[in-house]
Design a protein around this motif. Sequence first.
Motif, PDB file in Angstrom:
ATOM      1  N   LEU A   4       0.854  -1.182   0.000  1.00  0.00           N
ATOM      2  CA  LEU A   4       0.000   0.000   0.000  1.00  0.00           C
ATOM      3  C   LEU A   4       0.888   1.229   0.000  1.00  0.00           C
ATOM      4  O   LEU A   4       1.748   1.381   0.874  1.00  0.00           O
ATOM      5  CB  LEU A   4      -0.909   0.000   1.236  1.00  0.00           C
ATOM      6  CG  LEU A   4      -1.723   1.272   1.489  1.00  0.00           C
ATOM      7  CD1 LEU A   4      -2.681   1.550   0.328  1.00  0.00           C
ATOM      8  CD2 LEU A   4      -2.483   1.164   2.810  1.00  0.00           C
ATOM      9  N   ALA A   5       0.699   2.103  -0.987  1.00  0.00           N
ATOM     10  CA  ALA A   5       1.478   3.338  -1.086  1.00  0.00           C
ATOM     11  C   ALA A   5       0.531   4.524  -1.031  1.00  0.00           C
ATOM     12  O   ALA A   5      -0.593   4.458  -1.555  1.00  0.00           O
ATOM     13  CB  ALA A   5       2.280   3.363  -2.388  1.00  0.00           C
ATOM     14  N   GLY A   6       0.974   5.604  -0.396  1.00  0.00           N
ATOM     15  CA  GLY A   6       0.139   6.787  -0.304  1.00  0.00           C
ATOM     16  C   GLY A   6       0.924   8.072  -0.446  1.00  0.00           C
ATOM     17  O   GLY A   6       2.018   8.210   0.112  1.00  0.00           O
ATOM     18  N   ASP A   7       0.372   9.018  -1.196  1.00  0.00           N
ATOM     19  CA  ASP A   7       0.924  10.367  -1.332  1.00  0.00           C
ATOM     20  C   ASP A   7      -0.103  11.284  -0.667  1.00  0.00           C
ATOM     21  O   ASP A   7      -1.163  11.562  -1.235  1.00  0.00           O
ATOM     22  CB  ASP A   7       1.109  10.710  -2.805  1.00  0.00           C
ATOM     23  CG  ASP A   7       1.661  12.114  -3.016  1.00  0.00           C
ATOM     24  OD1 ASP A   7       2.177  12.706  -2.048  1.00  0.00           O
ATOM     25  OD2 ASP A   7       1.576  12.618  -4.158  1.00  0.00           O
ATOM     26  N   ILE A   8       0.201  11.751   0.535  1.00  0.00           N
ATOM     27  CA  ILE A   8      -0.772  12.443   1.367  1.00  0.00           C
ATOM     28  C   ILE A   8      -0.586  13.952   1.262  1.00  0.00           C
ATOM     29  O   ILE A   8       0.513  14.469   1.468  1.00  0.00           O
ATOM     30  CB  ILE A   8      -0.637  11.995   2.842  1.00  0.00           C
ATOM     31  CG1 ILE A   8      -0.635  10.459   2.926  1.00  0.00           C
ATOM     32  CG2 ILE A   8      -1.749  12.596   3.687  1.00  0.00           C
ATOM     33  CD1 ILE A   8      -1.820   9.771   2.274  1.00  0.00           C
ATOM     34  N   GLY A   9      -1.674  14.648   0.961  1.00  0.00           N
ATOM     35  CA  GLY A   9      -1.612  16.094   0.835  1.00  0.00           C
ATOM     36  C   GLY A   9      -2.773  16.770   1.529  1.00  0.00           C
ATOM     37  O   GLY A   9      -3.767  16.132   1.889  1.00  0.00           O
ATOM     38  N   GLY A  10      -2.666  18.086   1.688  1.00  0.00           N
ATOM     39  CA  GLY A  10      -3.704  18.833   2.362  1.00  0.00           C
ATOM     40  C   GLY A  10      -4.987  18.917   1.560  1.00  0.00           C
ATOM     41  O   GLY A  10      -6.076  19.020   2.126  1.00  0.00           O
ATOM     42  N   ALA A  61       3.636   2.260   2.932  1.00  0.00           N
ATOM     43  CA  ALA A  61       4.510   3.426   3.047  1.00  0.00           C
ATOM     44  C   ALA A  61       3.746   4.646   2.559  1.00  0.00           C
ATOM     45  O   ALA A  61       2.980   4.562   1.588  1.00  0.00           O
ATOM     46  CB  ALA A  61       5.801   3.239   2.244  1.00  0.00           C
ATOM     47  N   PHE A  62       3.963   5.780   3.237  1.00  0.00           N
ATOM     48  CA  PHE A  62       3.225   6.996   2.921  1.00  0.00           C
ATOM     49  C   PHE A  62       4.173   8.190   2.896  1.00  0.00           C
ATOM     50  O   PHE A  62       4.999   8.359   3.800  1.00  0.00           O
ATOM     51  CB  PHE A  62       2.127   7.244   3.964  1.00  0.00           C
ATOM     52  CG  PHE A  62       1.167   6.102   4.111  1.00  0.00           C
ATOM     53  CD1 PHE A  62       0.060   5.983   3.283  1.00  0.00           C
ATOM     54  CD2 PHE A  62       1.393   5.120   5.077  1.00  0.00           C
ATOM     55  CE1 PHE A  62      -0.820   4.910   3.415  1.00  0.00           C
ATOM     56  CE2 PHE A  62       0.520   4.050   5.211  1.00  0.00           C
ATOM     57  CZ  PHE A  62      -0.584   3.949   4.382  1.00  0.00           C
ATOM     58  N   GLY A  63       4.048   9.016   1.874  1.00  0.00           N
ATOM     59  CA  GLY A  63       4.731  10.299   1.844  1.00  0.00           C
ATOM     60  C   GLY A  63       3.818  11.325   2.483  1.00  0.00           C
ATOM     61  O   GLY A  63       2.663  11.490   2.069  1.00  0.00           O
ATOM     62  N   VAL A  64       4.296  12.024   3.500  1.00  0.00           N
ATOM     63  CA  VAL A  64       3.444  12.918   4.295  1.00  0.00           C
ATOM     64  C   VAL A  64       4.062  14.314   4.380  1.00  0.00           C
ATOM     65  O   VAL A  64       5.281  14.462   4.436  1.00  0.00           O
ATOM     66  CB  VAL A  64       3.214  12.336   5.708  1.00  0.00           C
ATOM     67  CG1 VAL A  64       2.501  10.993   5.615  1.00  0.00           C
ATOM     68  CG2 VAL A  64       4.523  12.170   6.471  1.00  0.00           C
ATOM     69  N   PRO A  65       3.221  15.352   4.399  1.00  0.00           N
ATOM     70  CA  PRO A  65       3.732  16.731   4.378  1.00  0.00           C
ATOM     71  C   PRO A  65       4.113  17.245   5.765  1.00  0.00           C
ATOM     72  O   PRO A  65       3.338  17.932   6.430  1.00  0.00           O
ATOM     73  CB  PRO A  65       2.550  17.513   3.800  1.00  0.00           C
ATOM     74  CG  PRO A  65       1.344  16.739   4.244  1.00  0.00           C
ATOM     75  CD  PRO A  65       1.765  15.294   4.257  1.00  0.00           C
ATOM     76  N   GLY A  66       5.311  16.914   6.177  1.00  0.00           N
ATOM     77  CA  GLY A  66       5.800  17.364   7.467  1.00  0.00           C
ATOM     78  C   GLY A  66       7.016  16.567   7.889  1.00  0.00           C
ATOM     79  O   GLY A  66       7.364  15.553   7.269  1.00  0.00           O
ATOM     80  N   LEU A 310       7.593  16.029 -14.612  1.00  0.00           N
ATOM     81  CA  LEU A 310       6.232  16.147 -15.128  1.00  0.00           C
ATOM     82  C   LEU A 310       5.272  15.152 -14.494  1.00  0.00           C
ATOM     83  O   LEU A 310       4.066  15.403 -14.429  1.00  0.00           O
ATOM     84  CB  LEU A 310       6.225  15.958 -16.653  1.00  0.00           C
ATOM     85  CG  LEU A 310       7.101  16.907 -17.472  1.00  0.00           C
ATOM     86  CD1 LEU A 310       6.991  16.570 -18.953  1.00  0.00           C
ATOM     87  CD2 LEU A 310       6.715  18.354 -17.217  1.00  0.00           C
ATOM     88  N   ASN A 311       5.790  14.023 -14.059  1.00  0.00           N
ATOM     89  CA  ASN A 311       4.942  12.953 -13.517  1.00  0.00           C
ATOM     90  C   ASN A 311       4.484  13.307 -12.106  1.00  0.00           C
ATOM     91  O   ASN A 311       5.278  13.328 -11.168  1.00  0.00           O
ATOM     92  CB  ASN A 311       5.726  11.632 -13.513  1.00  0.00           C
ATOM     93  CG  ASN A 311       4.851  10.444 -13.162  1.00  0.00           C
ATOM     94  OD1 ASN A 311       3.793  10.573 -12.536  1.00  0.00           O
ATOM     95  ND2 ASN A 311       5.272   9.258 -13.568  1.00  0.00           N
ATOM     96  N   GLN A 312       3.185  13.563 -11.935  1.00  0.00           N
ATOM     97  CA  GLN A 312       2.650  13.949 -10.638  1.00  0.00           C
ATOM     98  C   GLN A 312       2.468  12.753  -9.690  1.00  0.00           C
ATOM     99  O   GLN A 312       2.001  12.926  -8.561  1.00  0.00           O
ATOM    100  CB  GLN A 312       1.323  14.677 -10.824  1.00  0.00           C
ATOM    101  CG  GLN A 312       1.466  16.017 -11.540  1.00  0.00           C
ATOM    102  CD  GLN A 312       2.362  16.995 -10.788  1.00  0.00           C
ATOM    103  OE1 GLN A 312       2.074  17.375  -9.653  1.00  0.00           O
ATOM    104  NE2 GLN A 312       3.465  17.403 -11.413  1.00  0.00           N
ATOM    105  N   ARG A 313       2.843  11.565 -10.152  1.00  0.00           N
ATOM    106  CA  ARG A 313       2.782  10.369  -9.301  1.00  0.00           C
ATOM    107  C   ARG A 313       4.169   9.950  -8.802  1.00  0.00           C
ATOM    108  O   ARG A 313       4.360   8.839  -8.329  1.00  0.00           O
ATOM    109  CB  ARG A 313       2.130   9.209 -10.046  1.00  0.00           C
ATOM    110  CG  ARG A 313       0.628   9.381 -10.234  1.00  0.00           C
ATOM    111  CD  ARG A 313       0.034   8.313 -11.124  1.00  0.00           C
ATOM    112  NE  ARG A 313      -1.420   8.352 -11.112  1.00  0.00           N
ATOM    113  CZ  ARG A 313      -2.160   9.236 -11.762  1.00  0.00           C
ATOM    114  NH1 ARG A 313      -1.554  10.177 -12.492  1.00  0.00           N
ATOM    115  NH2 ARG A 313      -3.483   9.204 -11.707  1.00  0.00           N
ATOM    116  N   THR A 314       5.131  10.870  -8.912  1.00  0.00           N
ATOM    117  CA  THR A 314       6.505  10.528  -8.523  1.00  0.00           C
ATOM    118  C   THR A 314       6.597  10.134  -7.055  1.00  0.00           C
ATOM    119  O   THR A 314       7.279   9.168  -6.706  1.00  0.00           O
ATOM    120  CB  THR A 314       7.447  11.706  -8.812  1.00  0.00           C
ATOM    121  OG1 THR A 314       7.353  12.057 -10.195  1.00  0.00           O
ATOM    122  CG2 THR A 314       8.887  11.343  -8.494  1.00  0.00           C
ATOM    123  N   ALA A 315       5.916  10.864  -6.171  1.00  0.00           N
ATOM    124  CA  ALA A 315       5.959  10.530  -4.743  1.00  0.00           C
ATOM    125  C   ALA A 315       5.315   9.183  -4.479  1.00  0.00           C
ATOM    126  O   ALA A 315       5.798   8.406  -3.639  1.00  0.00           O
ATOM    127  CB  ALA A 315       5.270  11.619  -3.933  1.00  0.00           C
TER     128      ALA A 315
END
Length: 328
Positions: A4-10, A61-66, A310-315
């Motif tokens: 499970l992968a996640g790109d977490i944003g506000g 794994a998750f990319g998180v803003p902080g 350009l790829n917005q799915r890089t994270a």
Amino acid sequence: MQLLAGDIGGTNSRLAIYQTGPDAGLELVTEKDFASAEFDGLEAIIAEFLQQSGAEVERAAFGVPGPVRNGQCTTTKFHWQLSAKSINARFGFAATHLLNDLEANAWGIDRLKDEQMVLLQAGDPDAQGNRSIVSAGTGLGEAGLFWDGHQHIPFATEGGHSDFSPSTPLEFALFEHLTKQHGHVSWERLVCGPGLETIHDFLRQHRKAPAPAWLKQVMREQGSAAAISNAALTKQDEICDQALDLFVRLYGREVGNHALKIMATGGVYLGGGIAPKLIDRLRQGAFIEAFLDKGRMQELMASMPVRIILNQRTALLGVAHFAATMSL
């Protein structure tokens, strides 16, 4: 094994299931975007996504803003309390990893194809060494990739929150204006979507030139940053054009600051949602001029290749790759 992968944003959080094999190759199984404001935290999003997908996940794994410390993070903009330990306990994963969102982007760079990037500065054709990634979007993120002689190892920073440094009379006036409002003025105050709005509002006051009625209407319809940017790119409004020019120059200077501090001779990458929308403007020269303007270090700066992602799915690719690598 399913990850499970996640790109977490506000604004939005994107989750995906990847299938991986012994060689850590990744195959996308399913993916979905969620409006972050509709949930009270990441675990609620995970629960809904897993229920919908029916996936049996082993690792996450998750990319998180902080900033992430000891597997925990309080997100910078919307103050979710995140804990890898809590996620594991609730969902029964073998392991959960939280990465700073720019570190996640850094992990994704080597997964990109050449056509998923735009070259702004060629630099040294045999460029090798550390890399820098700086992303302007809702905020300003910065990360690095240390070159150990064999591979690049991503690491997080919170450099976007370092002190803004004005260098012209106009910038000093901007700095004083923001100091009265906020006290501390970081680069993130200016080099991001809301930062473009801040620059524009300051210039309106400084030039004593109120926004015309048509621009205010477009701002209500499109959002302020988009309206300012579009008015600048189409030369419809002089103040908007000046605001975007100053924004681009500040962006180039801070990208250069970060690249110089970590000796990013292996390349510099612009992530986030803003750079791909401003490709033509970034190519006009002000960005690279500001990037290179480092006195005696100008020759070093000129040796660094600079690319727009350009790829917005890089994270998302990055955290999936990280989880797969950690499982080997």
